[in-house]
Design an enzyme around this catalytic site. Structure first.
Site, PDB file in Angstrom:
ATOM      1  N   HIS A 135      31.347  97.762  64.570  1.00  0.00           N
ATOM      2  CA  HIS A 135      32.131  99.013  64.661  1.00  0.00           C
ATOM      3  C   HIS A 135      33.602  98.628  64.764  1.00  0.00           C
ATOM      4  O   HIS A 135      34.126  98.397  65.850  1.00  0.00           O
ATOM      5  CB  HIS A 135      31.661  99.821  65.882  1.00  0.00           C
TER       6      HIS A 135
ATOM      7  N   HIS B 137      37.289  99.559  62.640  1.00  0.00           N
ATOM      8  CA  HIS B 137      38.038 100.243  61.575  1.00  0.00           C
ATOM      9  C   HIS B 137      39.151  99.298  61.137  1.00  0.00           C
ATOM     10  O   HIS B 137      40.004  98.942  61.955  1.00  0.00           O
ATOM     11  CB  HIS B 137      38.636 101.546  62.094  1.00  0.00           C
TER      12      HIS B 137
ATOM     13  N   HIS C  34      29.777 108.342  63.462  1.00  0.00           N
ATOM     14  CA  HIS C  34      30.313 108.474  64.817  1.00  0.00           C
ATOM     15  C   HIS C  34      29.710 109.750  65.406  1.00  0.00           C
ATOM     16  O   HIS C  34      29.763 110.818  64.773  1.00  0.00           O
ATOM     17  CB  HIS C  34      31.832 108.636  64.796  1.00  0.00           C
TER      18      HIS C  34
ATOM     19  N   GLU D 164      30.868 110.545  70.952  1.00  0.00           N
ATOM     20  CA  GLU D 164      32.055 109.891  71.531  1.00  0.00           C
ATOM     21  C   GLU D 164      32.752 110.957  72.381  1.00  0.00           C
ATOM     22  O   GLU D 164      32.776 110.867  73.603  1.00  0.00           O
ATOM     23  CB  GLU D 164      32.963 109.356  70.422  1.00  0.00           C
TER      24      GLU D 164
ATOM     25  N   ASP E 170      36.299  98.668  67.830  1.00  0.00           N
ATOM     26  CA  ASP E 170      36.761  99.942  67.268  1.00  0.00           C
ATOM     27  C   ASP E 170      38.121  99.812  66.566  1.00  0.00           C
ATOM     28  O   ASP E 170      38.157  99.667  65.355  1.00  0.00           O
ATOM     29  CB  ASP E 170      36.811 101.013  68.379  1.00  0.00           C
ATOM     30  N   ASP E 171      39.203  99.900  67.322  1.00  0.00           N
ATOM     31  CA  ASP E 171      40.571  99.813  66.769  1.00  0.00           C
ATOM     32  C   ASP E 171      41.382  98.881  67.669  1.00  0.00           C
ATOM     33  O   ASP E 171      42.232  99.325  68.452  1.00  0.00           O
ATOM     34  CB  ASP E 171      41.219 101.205  66.739  1.00  0.00           C
TER      35      ASP E 171
HETATM   36  N1  HPA Z   1      36.574 107.678  66.472  1.00  0.00           N
HETATM   37  C1  HPA Z   1      36.681 108.492  65.420  1.00  0.00           C
HETATM   38  N2  HPA Z   1      37.401 108.186  64.363  1.00  0.00           N
HETATM   39  C2  HPA Z   1      38.047 107.023  64.326  1.00  0.00           C
HETATM   40  C3  HPA Z   1      37.982 106.161  65.392  1.00  0.00           C
HETATM   41  C4  HPA Z   1      37.191 106.502  66.516  1.00  0.00           C
HETATM   42  O1  HPA Z   1      37.066 105.768  67.509  1.00  0.00           O
HETATM   43  N3  HPA Z   1      38.744 105.094  65.045  1.00  0.00           N
HETATM   44  C5  HPA Z   1      39.229 105.328  63.822  1.00  0.00           C
HETATM   45  N4  HPA Z   1      38.818 106.507  63.375  1.00  0.00           N
HETATM   46 ZN    ZN Z   2      35.202 104.191  65.579  1.00  0.00          ZN
END
Ligand code: HPA
Ligand code: ZN
Length: 327
Positions: free
Chosen positions: A14, A16, A194, A197, A275-276
């Site tokens: 996971h 991006h 996703h 969250e 994630d990011d």
């Molecule tokens: N959630 C939803 N969209 C996203 C995320 C995330 O954590 N990171 C990049 N796009």
């Molecule tokens: Zn994500």
């Protein structure tokens, strides 16, 4: 312990790629491509990494992505991440990219894809890192737009293992994308989404029942419904959990309150991911370290999480066994 985490063989499922854009590269590319950023200094960007919600992060994430113009920019972004993987003993990656973020700005799908793929190929050859690419649809856009992107991707199907769903969750349930996911599955793509969250557990149920996902990205709100947790355990549907992201975006109050180890103990196939990482203050090893520091995760639990990352991947059974034999 940090050495233990450092040396643990890991997969990341996971991630991006646009979320690996460090401010230094953001400024360098902005300068090269004559893009005006809403920040004057790297410090100003870092100061803005103080998010109140998923949406407040996404605003900055899309602003940052606007510096990516040429194929070489996507290559440089991806190559920098793969070098990070090498440093962190990440042996296999399944990377999300958001083509609509770029095609909406007039960048060709092919430009984005080629830059990323060339870096992944170099990563395989020179760093020994195996990789798959997952194309995400932005859920705040229409299903019609997703269909267009899916059509566009078909010419490059051999480079893309699956499709996903990201961006602003609440108000954009998985049901909105039922038809396009059906077509993606018929085209042979794996599917992930996703869910859970910021959205409640109904988003996770929809992703499973309507989109027929192979994995849930995040999914941490599953524990609001005991039947759902039982279902995830019984079917061994993996969750790609991102601990630092969850705290940064306030999906979880603080790290000691994170439920990842509780889910692991209940038998859910949970994995750790970043994630990011450029925006959330840590790459994969920092996510593992946070579980040790704040949740007192044992070596056994960290090892199980790392094994799960290969188990939950889209690698073949043979390839999974190869990676699992390293433990
Ligand atoms: N959630 C939803 N969209 C996203 C995320 C995330 O954590 N990171 C990049 N796009
Ligand atoms: Zn994500």
């Amino acid at each position: 312990m940090n050495n233990f985490i450092q040396n643990l063989p890991k997969a990341e499922l996971h991630l991006h790629i646009e979320g690996t854009l460090e401010p230094e590269l953001m400024f360098k590319l902005a300068h090269k491509n004559d893009v005006i950023l809403p920040y004057k200094t790297i410090q100003e960007v870092r100061d803005a990494y103080n998010f109140s919600s998923l949406q407040s992060f996404l605003d900055l994430y899309y602003a940052g992505a606007s510096v990516l113009i040429e194929e070489s920019d996507f290559f440089e972004l991806t190559w920098a991440y793969l070098q990070k993987c090498k440093e962190q003993t990440i042996l296999h990656v399944e990377i999300f990219f958001d083509p609509q973020t770029h095609t909406k700005r007039g960048i060709a799908f092919e430009t984005v894809l080629k830059g990323i793929v060339k870096a992944l190929q170099k990563g395989k050859k020179e760093l020994g890192i195996s990789s798959f690419l997952i194309m995400c649809f932005l859920r705040h856009l229409s299903e019609e737009e997703a269909f267009k992107t899916l059509q566009e991707s078909l010419a490059f199907k051999h480079h893309i293992i699956g499709v996903g769903l990201d961006s602003s969750e609440v108000g954009h349930p998985p049901s909105k994308f039922e038809r396009v996911f059906k077509m993606a599955r018929q085209e042979g793509y794996k599917v992930v989404a996703h869910a859970g969250e910021e959205g409640d557990n109904s988003y996770i149920w929809e992703a499973i029942k309507l989109l027929h996902v192979n994995r849930i990205d995040h999914g941490i709100r599953c524990d609001e419904d005991a039947t759902l947790v039982d279902f995830l355990v019984q079917k061994q549907i993996p969750l790609t959990v991102c601990p630092l992201s969850n705290v940064k975006l306030k999906a979880v109050l603080n790290m000691p309150k994170h439920n990842i180890l509780s889910l692991l103990k209940q038998g859910v196939l949970v994995t750790v991911n970043s994630d990011d990482p450029a925006y959330f203050g840590g790459y994969l090893n920092e996510n593992y370290a946070a579980l040790k520091e704040h949740l007192n995760a044992s070596k056994k639990e960290l090892t199980t999480l790392a094994k799960n990352s290969f188990q939950a991947s889209f690698l073949s059974e043979n390839e999974k066994q190869h990676y699992l034999s390293l433990f």
